[in-house]
Write a protein that holds these residues in place. Structure first.
Motif, PDB file in Angstrom:
ATOM      1  N   PHE A  10      58.456 -15.881 -10.472  1.00  0.00           N
ATOM      2  CA  PHE A  10      58.584 -15.429 -11.892  1.00  0.00           C
ATOM      3  C   PHE A  10      57.864 -16.218 -12.802  1.00  0.00           C
ATOM      4  CE2 PHE A  10      62.328 -18.442 -11.627  1.00  0.00           C
ATOM      5  CZ  PHE A  10      62.266 -19.291 -12.756  1.00  0.00           C
ATOM      6  N   ASP A  11      57.337 -17.432 -12.301  1.00  0.00           N
ATOM      7  CA  ASP A  11      56.458 -18.364 -13.055  1.00  0.00           C
ATOM      8  C   ASP A  11      55.918 -19.630 -12.324  1.00  0.00           C
ATOM      9  OD1 ASP A  11      55.462 -20.030 -14.985  1.00  0.00           O
ATOM     10  OD2 ASP A  11      57.444 -20.229 -16.284  1.00  0.00           O
ATOM     11  N   SER A  12      54.662 -19.431 -12.291  1.00  0.00           N
ATOM     12  CA  SER A  12      54.051 -20.357 -11.314  1.00  0.00           C
ATOM     13  C   SER A  12      53.927 -21.663 -11.649  1.00  0.00           C
ATOM     14  CB  SER A  12      52.605 -19.730 -10.885  1.00  0.00           C
ATOM     15  OG  SER A  12      51.922 -19.677 -11.978  1.00  0.00           O
ATOM     16  N   ALA A  13      54.219 -21.881 -13.108  1.00  0.00           N
ATOM     17  CA  ALA A  13      54.457 -23.351 -13.587  1.00  0.00           C
ATOM     18  C   ALA A  13      55.971 -24.014 -13.329  1.00  0.00           C
ATOM     19  CB  ALA A  13      54.527 -23.390 -15.085  1.00  0.00           C
ATOM     20  N   VAL A  14      56.633 -23.255 -12.465  1.00  0.00           N
ATOM     21  CA  VAL A  14      58.165 -23.843 -12.128  1.00  0.00           C
ATOM     22  C   VAL A  14      58.171 -23.950 -10.574  1.00  0.00           C
ATOM     23  CG1 VAL A  14      60.498 -23.357 -12.099  1.00  0.00           C
ATOM     24  CG2 VAL A  14      59.321 -22.647 -14.185  1.00  0.00           C
TER      25      VAL A  14
END
Length: 78
Positions: A32-36
């Motif tokens: 859901f979030d490639s920063a996580v």
């Protein structure tokens, strides 16, 4: 147990995932979030294993920072 670590860069977890893999640690970026970055540590890990993982994690952070700095310098020079 699932833990998440958010990075300032939008693809920070993808870069960190590669750096961790090179240190022998498996982690994956969140769909859901490639920063996580998602980590799923074992509940039966002893203190020695945790210390080893943290040492490898610190090495991966240094490597990822160096790669990012090199990539940024390359962009500026291009």
């Amino acid at each position: 147990v699932v833990m998440g670590l958010r990075f300032d860069h939008p693809d920070g977890a993808i870069h960190m995932m590669k750096a961790l893999y090179e240190q022998g640690i498996w982690a994956i970026f969140a769909g859901f979030d490639s920063a996580v970055l998602q980590c799923k540590p074992s509940l039966i890990a002893d203190e020695a294993l945790c210390d080893n993982i943290l040492t490898r994690f610190e090495a991966a952070i240094r490597n990822a920072k160096n790669l990012n700095a090199t990539a940024s310098a390359r962009l500026i020079n291009d």
